[in-house]
Design a protein around this motif. Structure first.
Motif, PDB file in Angstrom:
ATOM      1  N   VAL A 229       0.985  -1.206   0.008  1.00  6.33           N
ATOM      2  CA  VAL A 229      -0.095  -0.089   0.017  1.00  6.33           C
ATOM      3  C   VAL A 229       1.105   1.219  -0.051  1.00  6.33           C
ATOM      4  CG1 VAL A 229      -1.793   1.143   1.109  1.00  6.33           C
ATOM      5  CG2 VAL A 229      -1.764  -1.117   1.412  1.00  6.33           C
ATOM      6  N   GLU A 230       0.664   2.135  -0.819  1.00 10.17           N
ATOM      7  CA  GLU A 230       1.493   3.244  -1.122  1.00 10.17           C
ATOM      8  C   GLU A 230       0.594   4.572  -0.836  1.00 10.17           C
ATOM      9  OE1 GLU A 230       3.051   3.432  -5.083  1.00 10.17           O
ATOM     10  OE2 GLU A 230       4.065   1.381  -4.811  1.00 10.17           O
ATOM     11  N   PRO A 231       1.438   5.618  -0.378  1.00  6.58           N
ATOM     12  CA  PRO A 231       0.885   6.872   0.116  1.00  6.58           C
ATOM     13  C   PRO A 231       0.002   7.540  -1.132  1.00  6.58           C
ATOM     14  CG  PRO A 231       2.827   7.059   1.076  1.00  6.58           C
ATOM     15  CD  PRO A 231       2.902   5.789   0.014  1.00  6.58           C
ATOM     16  N   GLY A 232      -1.318   8.080  -1.069  1.00 11.47           N
ATOM     17  CA  GLY A 232      -1.941   8.340  -2.381  1.00 11.47           C
ATOM     18  C   GLY A 232      -3.345   7.205  -2.671  1.00 11.47           C
ATOM     19  N   ASP A 233      -2.880   5.937  -2.293  1.00 17.04           N
ATOM     20  CA  ASP A 233      -3.759   4.995  -2.455  1.00 17.04           C
ATOM     21  C   ASP A 233      -5.119   5.225  -1.674  1.00 17.04           C
ATOM     22  OD1 ASP A 233      -2.135   3.779  -4.056  1.00 17.04           O
ATOM     23  OD2 ASP A 233      -1.578   2.170  -2.793  1.00 17.04           O
ATOM     24  N   ARG A 234      -6.177   4.573  -2.440  1.00 16.23           N
ATOM     25  CA  ARG A 234      -7.434   4.723  -1.660  1.00 16.23           C
ATOM     26  C   ARG A 234      -7.716   3.340  -1.522  1.00 16.23           C
ATOM     27  NH1 ARG A 234     -11.664   7.540  -4.835  1.00 16.23           N
ATOM     28  NH2 ARG A 234     -10.419   7.352  -6.335  1.00 16.23           N
ATOM     29  N   LEU A 235      -8.579   2.981  -0.181  1.00 17.84           N
ATOM     30  CA  LEU A 235      -9.040   1.749   0.031  1.00 17.84           C
ATOM     31  C   LEU A 235     -10.518   1.620   0.384  1.00 17.84           C
ATOM     32  CD1 LEU A 235      -5.964   0.874   2.497  1.00 17.84           C
ATOM     33  CD2 LEU A 235      -6.313   0.017   0.078  1.00 17.84           C
ATOM     34  N   LEU A 236     -11.065   0.716  -0.040  1.00 13.49           N
ATOM     35  CA  LEU A 236     -12.550   0.266   0.813  1.00 13.49           C
ATOM     36  C   LEU A 236     -12.421  -0.839   1.662  1.00 13.49           C
ATOM     37  CD1 LEU A 236     -14.625  -0.040  -2.677  1.00 13.49           C
ATOM     38  CD2 LEU A 236     -14.635   1.932  -0.987  1.00 13.49           C
ATOM     39  N   LEU A 237     -12.909  -0.170   2.808  1.00 13.49           N
ATOM     40  CA  LEU A 237     -12.735  -1.229   4.160  1.00 13.49           C
ATOM     41  C   LEU A 237     -14.081  -1.440   4.222  1.00 13.49           C
ATOM     42  CD1 LEU A 237     -10.153   0.864   6.130  1.00 13.49           C
ATOM     43  CD2 LEU A 237      -9.634  -0.877   4.705  1.00 13.49           C
ATOM     44  N   GLU A 238     -14.406  -2.879   4.884  1.00 16.55           N
ATOM     45  CA  GLU A 238     -15.485  -3.374   5.336  1.00 16.55           C
ATOM     46  C   GLU A 238     -15.145  -4.018   6.798  1.00 16.55           C
ATOM     47  OE1 GLU A 238     -19.038  -6.072   3.367  1.00 16.55           O
ATOM     48  OE2 GLU A 238     -17.239  -7.298   4.109  1.00 16.55           O
ATOM     49  N   GLY A 239     -16.049  -3.472   7.752  1.00 12.67           N
ATOM     50  CA  GLY A 239     -16.192  -4.069   9.026  1.00 12.67           C
ATOM     51  C   GLY A 239     -17.200  -3.139   9.694  1.00 12.67           C
ATOM     52  N   ASN A 240     -17.440  -3.627  10.994  1.00  9.65           N
ATOM     53  CA  ASN A 240     -18.050  -2.960  11.885  1.00  9.65           C
ATOM     54  C   ASN A 240     -17.604  -1.498  12.355  1.00  9.65           C
ATOM     55  OD1 ASN A 240     -17.112  -3.101  14.804  1.00  9.65           O
ATOM     56  ND2 ASN A 240     -17.374  -5.332  14.411  1.00  9.65           N
ATOM     57  N   GLN A 241     -18.728  -0.735  12.622  1.00  6.35           N
ATOM     58  CA  GLN A 241     -18.110   0.659  13.047  1.00  6.35           C
ATOM     59  C   GLN A 241     -16.876   0.762  13.984  1.00  6.35           C
ATOM     60  OE1 GLN A 241     -19.864   2.271  16.282  1.00  6.35           O
ATOM     61  NE2 GLN A 241     -18.023   3.786  16.024  1.00  6.35           N
ATOM     62  N   HIS A 242     -16.940   0.040  15.225  1.00  4.51           N
ATOM     63  CA  HIS A 242     -16.067   0.042  16.061  1.00  4.51           C
ATOM     64  C   HIS A 242     -14.707  -0.309  15.608  1.00  4.51           C
ATOM     65  CE1 HIS A 242     -14.067   0.232  20.147  1.00  4.51           C
ATOM     66  NE2 HIS A 242     -13.654  -1.218  19.825  1.00  4.51           N
ATOM     67  N   ALA A 243     -14.594  -1.537  14.839  1.00  2.00           N
ATOM     68  CA  ALA A 243     -13.455  -2.060  14.061  1.00  2.00           C
ATOM     69  C   ALA A 243     -12.837  -1.203  13.209  1.00  2.00           C
ATOM     70  CB  ALA A 243     -13.674  -3.650  13.484  1.00  2.00           C
ATOM     71  N   LEU A 244     -13.721  -0.684  12.340  1.00  2.00           N
ATOM     72  CA  LEU A 244     -13.333   0.487  11.384  1.00  2.00           C
ATOM     73  C   LEU A 244     -12.627   1.559  11.949  1.00  2.00           C
ATOM     74  CD1 LEU A 244     -16.233   0.563   8.975  1.00  2.00           C
ATOM     75  CD2 LEU A 244     -13.824  -0.486   8.316  1.00  2.00           C
ATOM     76  N   ASP A 245     -13.176   2.150  13.069  1.00  3.69           N
ATOM     77  CA  ASP A 245     -12.817   3.437  13.862  1.00  3.69           C
ATOM     78  C   ASP A 245     -11.403   2.927  14.266  1.00  3.69           C
ATOM     79  OD1 ASP A 245     -12.621   5.894  14.895  1.00  3.69           O
ATOM     80  OD2 ASP A 245     -13.082   4.857  16.811  1.00  3.69           O
ATOM     81  N   GLN A 246     -11.127   1.879  14.705  1.00  2.00           N
ATOM     82  CA  GLN A 246     -10.023   1.420  15.481  1.00  2.00           C
ATOM     83  C   GLN A 246      -8.854   1.341  14.630  1.00  2.00           C
ATOM     84  OE1 GLN A 246      -9.360   0.909  18.889  1.00  2.00           O
ATOM     85  NE2 GLN A 246     -11.433   1.885  19.141  1.00  2.00           N
ATOM     86  N   LEU A 247      -9.152   0.639  13.248  1.00  2.00           N
ATOM     87  CA  LEU A 247      -8.170   0.507  12.269  1.00  2.00           C
ATOM     88  C   LEU A 247      -7.740   2.003  11.705  1.00  2.00           C
ATOM     89  CD1 LEU A 247      -6.541  -1.058  10.459  1.00  2.00           C
ATOM     90  CD2 LEU A 247      -8.405  -1.466   8.774  1.00  2.00           C
ATOM     91  N   ILE A 248      -8.697   2.696  11.516  1.00  2.00           N
ATOM     92  CA  ILE A 248      -8.375   3.977  10.992  1.00  2.00           C
ATOM     93  C   ILE A 248      -7.405   4.652  11.822  1.00  2.00           C
ATOM     94  CG2 ILE A 248      -9.238   6.208  10.112  1.00  2.00           C
ATOM     95  CD1 ILE A 248     -11.767   4.713   8.939  1.00  2.00           C
ATOM     96  N   ALA A 249      -7.781   4.823  13.112  1.00  2.00           N
ATOM     97  CA  ALA A 249      -6.940   5.404  14.261  1.00  2.00           C
ATOM     98  C   ALA A 249      -5.605   4.740  14.294  1.00  2.00           C
ATOM     99  CB  ALA A 249      -7.614   5.388  15.424  1.00  2.00           C
ATOM    100  N   ARG A 250      -5.300   3.720  14.257  1.00  2.00           N
ATOM    101  CA  ARG A 250      -4.225   2.651  14.421  1.00  2.00           C
ATOM    102  C   ARG A 250      -3.250   2.873  13.187  1.00  2.00           C
ATOM    103  NH1 ARG A 250      -6.778  -2.767  16.575  1.00  2.00           N
ATOM    104  NH2 ARG A 250      -7.397  -2.073  18.644  1.00  2.00           N
ATOM    105  N   ALA A 251      -3.798   3.039  11.999  1.00  2.00           N
ATOM    106  CA  ALA A 251      -3.078   2.894  10.622  1.00  2.00           C
ATOM    107  C   ALA A 251      -2.858   4.256  10.258  1.00  2.00           C
ATOM    108  CB  ALA A 251      -3.926   2.223   9.738  1.00  2.00           C
ATOM    109  N   LYS A 252      -3.400   5.241  11.177  1.00  2.00           N
ATOM    110  CA  LYS A 252      -3.179   6.687  10.780  1.00  2.00           C
ATOM    111  C   LYS A 252      -3.575   6.992   9.122  1.00  2.00           C
ATOM    112  CE  LYS A 252      -0.906   7.805  14.474  1.00  2.00           C
ATOM    113  NZ  LYS A 252      -0.671   6.383  15.082  1.00  2.00           N
TER     114      LYS A 252
END
Length: 593
Positions: free
Chosen positions: A267-290
């Motif tokens: 995964v490179e800077p500038g890429d866009r990703l479609l993520l699927e998961g429950n709201q809490h799991a998505l929020d946690q991943l977005i925060a952890r992965a910056k």
């Protein structure tokens, strides 16, 4: 016994019976008791509402707000993340989670500390197939005992400090409780680390409506920032950060979309990703992965500069203008001031970009917008907002500032730079001002029923003291306990508080027994501080029912507990706390003045 004393005791007796009966809400009972105390003349009308202006209520309210801001920072989860994967059995999970809960309760309100760590404990239980019933009740009991260490850790400490100030002109300090509290917290953690086996295994937690809604899978779109700080940048690394609860549905680079990218794909800077998961799991991943939501940074329409930006779930209704249209074609942002953050469609996995998804009736969408603009936009679009619940997805998290605010408040209190109420009031205001919490979240953090309970019962408790009722009961107890050794008298007071708290709540327990304990100590020529400490420790050690303290209530449904499960672990712990607590108080505070 005078007429006024009889009325005061009668009112308290009826109030306790109503608490035990449980037919009415305890905040309603406390308000009724306050009204009755004014009507029968034991509380002067001019003092009827003094309890709501009392520092006790202010300190508890502000401590709850500060705890919520600290929880929102995610710093505790970040510190525990390297350790959690190593916790594979209850024998290691229970001691660690109980110890961390106890330590966190020393710095924040105990119910706030428990709320911070419960989601992480539940995730660990699911990952290792451990019964949540093994983890949650030990954590609750550890939170209760950890709260004994500091003034703001638990309500009984705050209230007994106020009782001491009313009786003797000087409150307890922030860390006066620490010598006894640390010993009891260590005892509790050690006890539950082995005794958790007394709890039933395999209980299925009761799922709330909010949890059922939170489990629905959403698809959201994120962008990798240009200066991405992550070292490991493969799809597999993102899966690992999401703890298996988030799937990467597509990778978009240079306008080309690759569905279900391979785990080894970089995964490179500038890429866009479609993520699927429950709201809490998505929020946690977005925060952890910056990562950054692709659309949430666009400004939304607000009627007033002070309007808050909200994130709300809604269902696409049967006659909605969205049906068959896409967000891009409808121009949700330009026409309605809304950002589409995520979409959920039952029985179907979305792989398109968010702006190109054609909506269907029954789709659930997460939208971001101004709080005053949203109702009109929802009506125009035919959207049905879901039941109110907290939705967080990719919002900005303040990590260091909430920690610094809490530390500053604790240091200011330790060095007596300002009164406790002022320190925590300043910390709560600062927490909202820096964005650690929104005002709406701060209001939600306030435990209204408990604040009303304490504010209403303070004048009722003072009536017992003002009418001389506390001295009367102290005289009876002094005759009964006079021949007994001092340690027995101290243990009896702690036992009375411990037995009363599960049924009449710990706040009225301290308000009633605090003046009685101090009066008994003075009559027997003992140290009143030791007896007030015994009341605080006894009232806070509520291990027998799920209704006496919010911590026990909080874990009941997620742990799948029944009423009878609490004494299985709580009764032997109560005996241990009674014996060790009496000895610690006697040794540290001394029974003779």
């Amino acid at each position: 016994m005078t007429h006024q004393q009889a009325l005061a005791f009668g009112l308290v007796g009826v109030t306790i019976c109503l608490f035990i009966w449980g037919r009415f809400r305890y905040d309603l009972v406390s308000l009724g008791a306050l009204l009755a105390s004014v009507l029968i003349g034991v509380t002067p009308a001019r003092k009827a509402f003094d309890g709501f202006a009392n520092e006790v209520v202010v300190i508890i309210a502000c401590a709850l707000v500060v705890s919520a801001g600290f929880a929102r920072s995610g710093v505790v989860e970040a510190l525990l993340r390297p350790l959690v994967p190593r916790l594979k059995t209850p024998a290691t999970q229970v001691p660690v989670f109980a110890a961390v809960t106890a330590m966190l309760s020393m710095a924040t309100k105990n119910v706030g500390a428990l709320a911070i760590l419960m989601p992480l404990a539940m995730q660990t239980a699911r990952r290792t197939k451990t019964s949540p019933s093994y983890l949650l009740m030990p954590m609750s009991f550890a939170a209760l005992l950890g709260g004994l260490v500091t003034l703001v850790g638990t309500s009984p400490n705050i209230i007994v400090s106020q009782v001491r100030q009313d009786l003797f002109g000087k409150p307890f300090g922030m860390y006066d409780f620490a010598p006894v509290g640390l010993g009891l917290a260590a005892l509790g953690v050690l006890f539950v680390s082995f005794a958790y086996r007394l709890l039933p295994a395999g209980r299925l937690p009761s799922e709330t409506m909010g949890e059922a809604m939170a489990g629905a899978p959403y698809v959201t779109e994120v962008e990798v920032p240009s200066e991405w700080p992550l070292d490991k940048r493969r799809i597999a690394d993102l899966h690992k950060l999401g703890q298996g609860d988030v799937s990467v549905m597509a990778l978009i680079r240079g306008g080309r979309r690759q569905a279900s990218p391979h785990a080894n794909r970089n995964v490179e800077p500038g890429d866009r990703l479609l993520l699927e998961g429950n709201q809490h799991a998505l929020d946690q991943l977005i925060a952890r992965a910056k990562l950054k939501l692709t659309r949430s940074d666009r400004p939304v329409t607000t009627e007033e500069p002070s309007d808050e930006v909200r994130v709300v779930e809604a269902v696409v209704g049967p006659g909605s203008a969205l049906i068959g249209q896409s967000a891009q074609r409808l121009d949700l942002h330009g026409e309605h001031g809304l950002n589409l953050v995520a979409v959920s469609r039952s029985g179907y996995r979305l792989r398109q970009t968010l702006r190109s998804v054609r909506f269907r009736s029954g789709d659930v969408v997460i939208l971001q917008g101004g709080e005053r603009n949203m109702p009109g936009a929802f009506k125009d679009l035919g959207l049905l907002p879901l039941a109110e619940r907290e939705v967080r997805l990719g919002g900005i998290r303040r990590v260091l500032a909430p920690v610094a605010i809490l530390a500053a408040a604790m240091i200011a209190i330790a060095f007596h730079l300002a009164p406790v109420a002022i320190c925590f009031f300043a910390a709560a205001v600062a927490m909202v001002a820096i964005g650690g919490l929104r005002m709406r979240e701060a209001y939600a953090a306030l435990d209204g029923p408990v604040l009303v309970l304490i504010g209403a019962l303070i004048p009722v408790g003072e009536a017992i003291h003002a009418t001389g009722g506390a001295d009367l009961v102290a005289g009876w107890l002094s005759q009964l306990l006079g021949p007994a050794p001092p340690l027995v008298s101290l243990g009896t007071i702690m036992l009375l508080a411990m037995i009363s708290a599960p049924f009449m709540h710990n706040a009225p327990t301290v308000l009633v027994f605090g003046p009685i304990a101090a009066g008994l100590a003075q009559r027997l020529h003992f140290n009143p501080d030791a007896f007030l400490m015994a009341v605080a420790a006894g009232a806070a050690s509520d291990f027998l029912t799920p209704i006496g303290h919010q911590c026990n209530t909080l874990v009941m449904a997620p742990g799948g507990y029944r009423f009878s499960d609490y004494p299985r672990l709580g009764a032997p712990l109560s005996v241990a706390v009674l014996i060790v607590g009496s000895l610690l108080i006697s040794a540290i505070w001394g029974l003779r003045p």
